[in-house]
Write a protein that holds these residues in place. Structure first.
Motif, short mmCIF file in Angstrom:
data_model
loop_
_atom_site.label_atom_id
_atom_site.label_comp_id
_atom_site.label_asym_id
_atom_site.label_seq_id
_atom_site.Cartn_x
_atom_site.Cartn_y
_atom_site.Cartn_z
N LEU A 35 0.73 -1.51 -0.06
CA LEU A 35 0.24 0.30 -0.17
C LEU A 35 0.94 0.97 0.17
CD1 LEU A 35 -3.01 1.72 0.87
CD2 LEU A 35 -2.38 1.42 2.70
N VAL A 79 -1.75 -1.11 -3.64
CA VAL A 79 -2.32 -0.07 -4.38
C VAL A 79 -1.27 1.37 -3.76
CG1 VAL A 79 -4.42 0.76 -2.73
CG2 VAL A 79 -4.23 -2.33 -2.47
N VAL A 106 -4.25 -1.55 -8.38
CA VAL A 106 -4.90 -0.04 -8.50
C VAL A 106 -4.94 0.84 -7.39
CG1 VAL A 106 -7.06 0.10 -7.05
CG2 VAL A 106 -6.80 -2.67 -7.61
N VAL A 108 -5.09 4.68 -6.34
CA VAL A 108 -6.30 5.52 -5.26
C VAL A 108 -6.31 7.09 -6.05
CG1 VAL A 108 -6.74 6.33 -3.00
CG2 VAL A 108 -6.14 3.28 -3.04
N LEU A 138 -12.09 -2.85 -1.58
CA LEU A 138 -10.39 -3.33 -1.40
C LEU A 138 -10.67 -4.54 -1.66
CD1 LEU A 138 -7.62 -2.37 -2.62
CD2 LEU A 138 -7.15 -2.24 -0.24
#
Ligand SMILES: Nc1ncnc2c1ncn2[C@@H]1O[C@H](COP(=O)(O)OP(=O)(O)OP(=O)(O)O)[C@@H](O)[C@H]1O
Length: 482
Positions: A35, A79, A106, A108, A138
């Protein structure tokens, strides 16, 4: 280690940080996520939820940290916020996507950033989420990618002898075999990237009929939440009885709890861990319910000098004694010359299309290199060249692009240069192996820094080590930053 599939013989497990997992209860469990998000509130809540779902989650708070993490970990999903404090996530993703080897990404984005996300999708971005979004969305995406994702790259070799053929690794193997049947706590030392995580899993798997069939749970100590309460909840669970949530200690069951980079634990958690080891039981943090027994074996690893930390007062001496009942060291790759080429061949088979091979000059360069980043550096170099080279015969320049063509072809390795110099210097006492090694390392780091124009981030990447590790080495070896 980095996220990956469960390995044969390593038993089922949940994981935090660099762990692997099978037999996890939630759909997303057993997957791993990197992340990259600078918003502390969103980041913290995503991390907590992911970890509670059994996801091995790593959090980078800016682009530089994200890049470093992605060079160490190959997650199920990346992410990434596309607005980051030290540069745009767009630039980061555009740069890294070709190197990610198909790992889904992905983005954000805030509402206004959708156009940007669409631009990125043309580059290969898989999906995007617009803030604010429910965490469940998510998790659903993660579960879907995990189902459709190709088998993750295994963390350790199927062939247990791979990379362990050199005399020091055989000795380590023998020591592990001796301690495997016991419950003794084992502290694994050794440089970053040498394979302490691999050794821990190997030790766990050796007791195939006992602990090896039970979970192997990794606690990535530096990645634990900064707030002690949240970290304790993660480790020891929450609530009473079956209605509560078990923590990682419970999830390890009668298997292994592996405390990776244990030197990074803060004082409150050091104390909790000491109590756990002394009393061999624990309460969930709310204090309700019965004390639960510690059934798992504890393994710990560190690349820090724990004795020095104890002397400096930043690590508890009593905890150190408890952890280091048996202390073993994974030797650095430069002391395991016999292992380099087999490991390089293994990584080449794994990352490159069939038929790709090293030239004899490349093999010589591999043998001669000092490997300050150890097996991780070797793996990163081979993976990078497998993705980028575009030729079936890989030469020294492909593997060591930072050296330049001439040097890579003809470079007499620093490690070999130095002893020759000594032999021809009359009256000078021969240096110790450690001095010769430091000198080779110092010289190599200096050269790479020079090639990279003094840019530490770039040099660290070329060396296959983290920026922090490079700064530490530079400080220790007296290499000046330019
Ligand atoms: N014998 C081996 N065979 C295949 N891969 C290996 C082997 N040893 C290490 N590796 C790979 O090298 C990388 C570094 O290994 P590992 O994470 O175990 O090192 P470490 O010493 O725990 O590093 P750190 O201190 O940074 O956590 C991983 O990608 C791991 O899979």
């Amino acid at each position: 280690m980095s996220g990956g599939a469960p390995r044969a013989g390593s038993g089922p497990g949940y994981a935090i940080g660099r762990g692997l997992a099978t037999a996890a209860p939630a759909r997303a469990a057993g997957t791993s996520v990197v992340l990259i998000e600078d918003d502390p509130v969103l980041g913290q809540s995503l991390m907590q939820r992911l970890r509670l779902e059994g996801v091995a989650a790593h959090w980078a708070r800016n682009a530089a940290e994200g890049e470093a993490l992605l060079r160490r970990h190959r997650p199920t999903l990346v992410v990434c916020d596309i607005r980051l404090p030290d540069g745009s996530g767009e630039a980061l993703l555009a740069r890294l996507m070709p190197e990610l080897g198909g790992v889904p990404v992905v983005a954000v984005t805030a509402y206004g950033g959708v156009e940007q996300a669409v631009r990125l999708m043309r580059l290969g971005l898989d999906d995007y989420l617009t803030k604010p979004f429910p965490v469940q969305r998510l998790l659903d995406k993660l579960a879907a990618y995990a189902r459709g994702a190709p088998a993750a790259v295994p963390e350790a070799p199927g062939d247990p002898a791979l990379g362990w053929q050199s005399p020091p690794m055989r000795a380590l193997q023998a020591a592990l075999a001796r301690v495997a049947p016991s419950d003794a706590t084992v502290l694994l030392g050794g440089e970053s990237g040498a394979g302490k995580g691999v050794a821990a899993r190997r030790l766990h798997a050796m007791d195939a009929a006992g602990r090896g069939a039970q979970p192997f749970v990794v606690v990535d100590c530096p990645a634990l939440p900064a707030a002690t309460e949240a970290a304790e909840a993660l480790l020891f669970g929450r609530g009473a009885g079956e209605a509560g949530t078990p923590g990682l200690v419970e999830r390890a069951g009668a298997g292994t709890l592996f405390l990776d980079e244990v030197a990074e634990l803060g004082p409150p958690l050091q104390l909790r861990l000491l109590r756990l080891l002394e009393e061999r039981q624990f309460l969930r943090p709310d204090g309700q319910g019965e004390a639960l027994p510690l059934r798992a074996r504890i393994l710990a690893a560190t690349n820090a000098d724990l004795a020095a930390r104890v002397a400096a007062g930043s690590f508890r001496a009593d905890l150190w004694y408890r952890l280091a009942v048996v202390q073993l060291t994974v030797p650095p790759l430069r002391h395991r010359a016999e292992d380099v080429v087999p490991l390089a061949g293994h990584f080449l088979r794994r990352f490159a299309p069939g038929g790709t091979e090293f030239t004899p000059e490349a093999l010589a360069a591999l043998r001669a290199h000092a490997w300050p980043g150890n097996v991780r550096e070797l793996r990163n170099r081979v993976e990078r060249v497998a993705l980028l080279a575009g030729t079936p015969r890989l030469g020294p320049v492909d593997l060591f692009p930072e050296r330049g063509a001439e040097e890579a072809r003809a470079e007499p390795p620093a490690a070999e240069e130095e002893p020759r110099l000594e032999e021809t210097t009359p009256g000078r006492a021969p240096r110790s192996l450690a001095e010769a090694r430091d000198s080779a390392e110092r010289e190599h780091i200096r050269r790479v820094l020079l090639r990279c124009g003094g840019r530490v981030t770039e040099a660290a990447r070329a060396l296959g080590i983290s920026r922090t590790t490079l700064w530490e080495r530079m400080r220790r070896l007296g290499v000046p930053a330019r």
